[in-house]
Design an enzyme around this catalytic site. Structure first.
Site, PDB file in Angstrom:
ATOM      1  N   CYS A   1     -13.947  33.277   6.533  1.00 16.87           N
ATOM      2  CA  CYS A   1     -15.483  33.087   6.072  1.00 16.87           C
ATOM      3  C   CYS A   1     -15.528  32.800   4.409  1.00 16.87           C
ATOM      4  CB  CYS A   1     -15.284  34.501   6.356  1.00 16.87           C
ATOM      5  SG  CYS A   1     -17.042  35.290   4.826  1.00 16.87           S
TER       6      CYS A   1
ATOM      7  N   HIS B   1     -22.805  35.183  12.749  1.00 12.29           N
ATOM      8  CA  HIS B   1     -21.928  35.785  11.236  1.00 12.29           C
ATOM      9  C   HIS B   1     -22.989  35.448  10.198  1.00 12.29           C
ATOM     10  CE1 HIS B   1     -18.257  35.067   8.592  1.00 12.29           C
ATOM     11  NE2 HIS B   1     -18.879  34.475   8.185  1.00 12.29           N
TER      12      HIS B   1
HETATM   13 ZN    ZN Z   1     -18.671  34.062   5.621  1.00 10.23          ZN
END
Ligand code: ZN
Length: 192
Positions: free
Chosen positions: A108, A150
């Protein structure tokens, strides 16, 4: 067009539940375009508005791999994924159906340098508004389904590390608080 600052854990904006968008305005279309530019530059395959400091329900996604000549490399894409036009700019996206189980090594842009295996649903259906405020529905599996889950987590103030075991999560969080972030390993990372 402009590159935006990407916020990283433990910044507060990443923990907040983002607000629904009342109307898709020109200002929000510009924000979405700038988010896409920021995502491609990172590079990443998805970016949610809270990651650029805007606590609103907007995500941008492009999971396609490109060949050197700029054409899309469909190797590894499912039939459903191939049939969906990307990049996606999704306003007020909601998952209306989830099926099956899968797992993927996720990274991320807001937790740079960390990659962990996360459990997700294999298939999702979503409803959202497009950049002109028109309702759209999507049905997908593969990497796109993982990326959507996500990004939607970001809108609910959740990071992928919040989906790990308590032990693993506390270890990563205390490491980040103590030492900051390691240099990202660009070869391995899937930035969602
Ligand atoms: Zn992310």
């Amino acid at each position: 067009m402009a590159l935006l600052k990407v916020y990283t854990y433990p910044e507060e904006v990443l923990k907040k539940v983002a607000k629904p968008i009342k109307a898709v305005t020109e200002e929000l279309r510009v924000l979405a375009a700038n988010m896409l530019e920021t995502m491609y530059a990172a590079p990443g395959i998805g970016l949610a508005a809270p990651q650029v400091g805007e606590s609103i329900r907007l995500v941008v996604i492009d999971t396609r791999m490109k060949n050197d000549d700029g054409t899309v490399d469909t190797t590894g894409m499912t039939d459903l994924e191939v049939g969906i036009k990307q990049p996606l700019k999704l306003f007020n996206p909601v998952i209306t159906k989830k099926e099956g189980k899968t797992e993927f090594d996720e990274g991320c842009l807001s937790v740079p340098g960390y990659v962990e295996t996360v459990q997700r649903s294999n298939y999702v259906e979503i409803e959202a508004l497009d950049e002109f405020g028109k309702p759209l529905t999507l049905k997908t599996d593969g990497l796109l389904a993982i990326c959507i889950q996500h990004e939607l987590d970001h809108l609910d103030g959740k990071l992928f590390i919040d989906r790990l075991s308590t032990v693993k999560r506390s270890l990563i969080k205390s490491k980040i608080k103590k030492y900051g972030y390691p240099e990202p390993d660009e070869d391995k990372q899937h930035n969602l």
